[in-house]
Design a protein around this motif. Structure first.
Motif, PDB file in Angstrom:
ATOM      1  N   ASP A   1      30.597   8.161  18.277  1.00  8.77           N
ATOM      2  CA  ASP A   1      30.316   8.951  17.074  1.00  8.77           C
ATOM      3  C   ASP A   1      31.599   9.573  16.517  1.00  8.77           C
ATOM      4  O   ASP A   1      32.697   9.305  17.013  1.00  8.77           O
ATOM      5  CB  ASP A   1      29.237  10.005  17.346  1.00  8.77           C
ATOM      6  CG  ASP A   1      29.664  11.063  18.348  1.00  8.77           C
ATOM      7  OD1 ASP A   1      30.880  11.207  18.628  1.00  8.77           O
ATOM      8  OD2 ASP A   1      28.777  11.768  18.851  1.00  8.77           O
TER       9      ASP A   1
ATOM     10  N   SER B   1      27.788   6.571  21.488  1.00  6.44           N
ATOM     11  CA  SER B   1      26.612   6.662  20.608  1.00  6.44           C
ATOM     12  C   SER B   1      25.688   5.453  20.721  1.00  6.44           C
ATOM     13  O   SER B   1      24.604   5.471  20.153  1.00  6.44           O
ATOM     14  CB  SER B   1      27.041   6.869  19.153  1.00  6.44           C
ATOM     15  OG  SER B   1      27.837   5.793  18.699  1.00  6.44           O
TER      16      SER B   1
ATOM     17  N   THR C   1      20.628   3.434  22.179  1.00 10.77           N
ATOM     18  CA  THR C   1      21.287   4.566  21.532  1.00 10.77           C
ATOM     19  C   THR C   1      21.236   5.735  22.499  1.00 10.77           C
ATOM     20  O   THR C   1      20.744   5.605  23.630  1.00 10.77           O
ATOM     21  CB  THR C   1      20.573   4.940  20.217  1.00 10.77           C
ATOM     22  OG1 THR C   1      19.264   5.443  20.539  1.00 10.77           O
ATOM     23  CG2 THR C   1      20.448   3.740  19.282  1.00 10.77           C
ATOM     24  N   THR C   2      21.660   6.886  22.055  1.00 10.66           N
ATOM     25  CA  THR C   2      21.612   8.071  22.921  1.00 10.66           C
ATOM     26  C   THR C   2      20.180   8.526  23.167  1.00 10.66           C
ATOM     27  O   THR C   2      19.956   9.402  24.000  1.00 10.66           O
ATOM     28  CB  THR C   2      22.447   9.218  22.327  1.00 10.66           C
ATOM     29  OG1 THR C   2      22.012   9.465  20.992  1.00 10.66           O
ATOM     30  CG2 THR C   2      23.929   8.878  22.337  1.00 10.66           C
ATOM     31  N   GLN C   3      19.221   7.919  22.485  1.00 12.87           N
ATOM     32  CA  GLN C   3      17.806   8.203  22.788  1.00 12.87           C
ATOM     33  C   GLN C   3      17.437   7.614  24.151  1.00 12.87           C
ATOM     34  O   GLN C   3      16.637   8.184  24.884  1.00 12.87           O
ATOM     35  CB  GLN C   3      16.890   7.597  21.721  1.00 12.87           C
ATOM     36  CG  GLN C   3      17.096   8.144  20.336  1.00 12.87           C
ATOM     37  CD  GLN C   3      16.572   9.558  20.204  1.00 12.87           C
ATOM     38  OE1 GLN C   3      15.700   9.992  20.930  1.00 12.87           O
ATOM     39  NE2 GLN C   3      17.135  10.292  19.257  1.00 12.87           N
TER      40      GLN C   3
ATOM     41  N   THR D   1      22.471   8.157  27.842  1.00 10.22           N
ATOM     42  CA  THR D   1      23.500   9.155  27.545  1.00 10.22           C
ATOM     43  C   THR D   1      24.661   8.984  28.522  1.00 10.22           C
ATOM     44  O   THR D   1      24.454   8.721  29.709  1.00 10.22           O
ATOM     45  CB  THR D   1      22.976  10.606  27.633  1.00 10.22           C
ATOM     46  OG1 THR D   1      22.479  10.848  28.954  1.00 10.22           O
ATOM     47  CG2 THR D   1      21.879  10.859  26.617  1.00 10.22           C
TER      48      THR D   1
ATOM     49  N   THR E   1      28.021  11.262  29.364  1.00  2.34           N
ATOM     50  CA  THR E   1      28.683  12.532  29.111  1.00  2.34           C
ATOM     51  C   THR E   1      29.947  12.601  29.945  1.00  2.34           C
ATOM     52  O   THR E   1      29.889  12.483  31.174  1.00  2.34           O
ATOM     53  CB  THR E   1      27.750  13.709  29.461  1.00  2.34           C
ATOM     54  OG1 THR E   1      26.511  13.540  28.775  1.00  2.34           O
ATOM     55  CG2 THR E   1      28.376  15.028  29.070  1.00  2.34           C
TER      56      THR E   1
ATOM     57  N   GLU F   1      26.013   9.349  33.621  1.00  2.00           N
ATOM     58  CA  GLU F   1      25.166   8.410  32.883  1.00  2.00           C
ATOM     59  C   GLU F   1      23.709   8.672  33.241  1.00  2.00           C
ATOM     60  O   GLU F   1      23.373   8.837  34.411  1.00  2.00           O
ATOM     61  CB  GLU F   1      25.531   6.967  33.244  1.00  2.00           C
ATOM     62  CG  GLU F   1      24.654   5.934  32.590  1.00  2.00           C
ATOM     63  CD  GLU F   1      25.062   4.508  32.932  1.00  2.00           C
ATOM     64  OE1 GLU F   1      24.308   3.591  32.534  1.00  2.00           O
ATOM     65  OE2 GLU F   1      26.094   4.292  33.585  1.00  2.00           O
TER      66      GLU F   1
END
Length: 182
Positions: free
Chosen positions: A125, A131, A149-151, A154, A156, A164
């Motif tokens: 992003d 993203s 997607t990040t849905q 994730t 971080t 993850e």
């Protein structure tokens, strides 16, 4: 003498004009939209090579190792927005035949259930955070062409660690911890 002074003056004027043109060109390049975008582009937080530290299935429930007691995995994000990921269980039994295509049904089932490899492309992003990704090929054919997607996934990054988290289609949660390879 006067001719010599005139020639020296002309030479200095030519050198001055060349330097002025060069300075103007550098200024133009420095303030062009491409240069401005490059200077303000955020750092891609996930680019690089990552080694799997741990992988857990249902961390808030059964909390079982996703790739056995000795998980091995490598995840690489390239600057040109490609990735490759290989996750393995170091204790996967070897095939008795010593031939990749010569495993028994049990050996093939074990290898498929305990190991996976896939690759594709990814996006970040405006802040340089993960993203999404698209799988181009996988040892599990059902993932080919899939996007997340990040849905669904994730990633971080905090320092040299990456967390993850994703959920399988049937609902099982997986958490993987990664360390940046230096």
């Amino acid at each position: 003498m006067e001719i010599k002074l005139a020639r020296t003056k002309q030479r200095y004027e030519k050198e001055f004009l060349v330097k002025l043109r060069l300075a103007l060109l550098c200024t133009f390049i420095a303030f062009s939209p491409v240069a401005a975008a490059a200077q303000t582009a955020p750092v891609n937080q996930i680019v690089g090579t990552w080694r799997m530290i741990s992988a857990q299935i249902d961390p808030e429930g059964a909390n079982t190792p996703a790739y056995g007691q000795r998980p091995l995995g490598l995840l690489v994000f390239t600057p040109d927005m490609h990735f490759v990921e290989v996750l393995t269980d170091a204790d996967t039994p070897r095939f008795a035949s010593n031939a990749r295509g010569g495993g028994t049904d049990t050996e093939n089932r074990e290898a498929m259930a305990r190991n996976i490899g896939f690759f594709g492309t990814y996006t970040v992003d405006e802040n340089g955070a993960f993203s999404g990704n698209r799988v181009e090929a996988s040892t599990f054919p059902n993932w080919v062409g899939g996007t997340r997607t990040t849905q669904e996934l994730t990633l971080t990054v905090v320092g040299d660690r990456m967390h993850e988290s994703f959920q399988r289609p049937e609902g099982t949660k997986i958490v993987i911890e990664w360390a940046r390879v230096k």
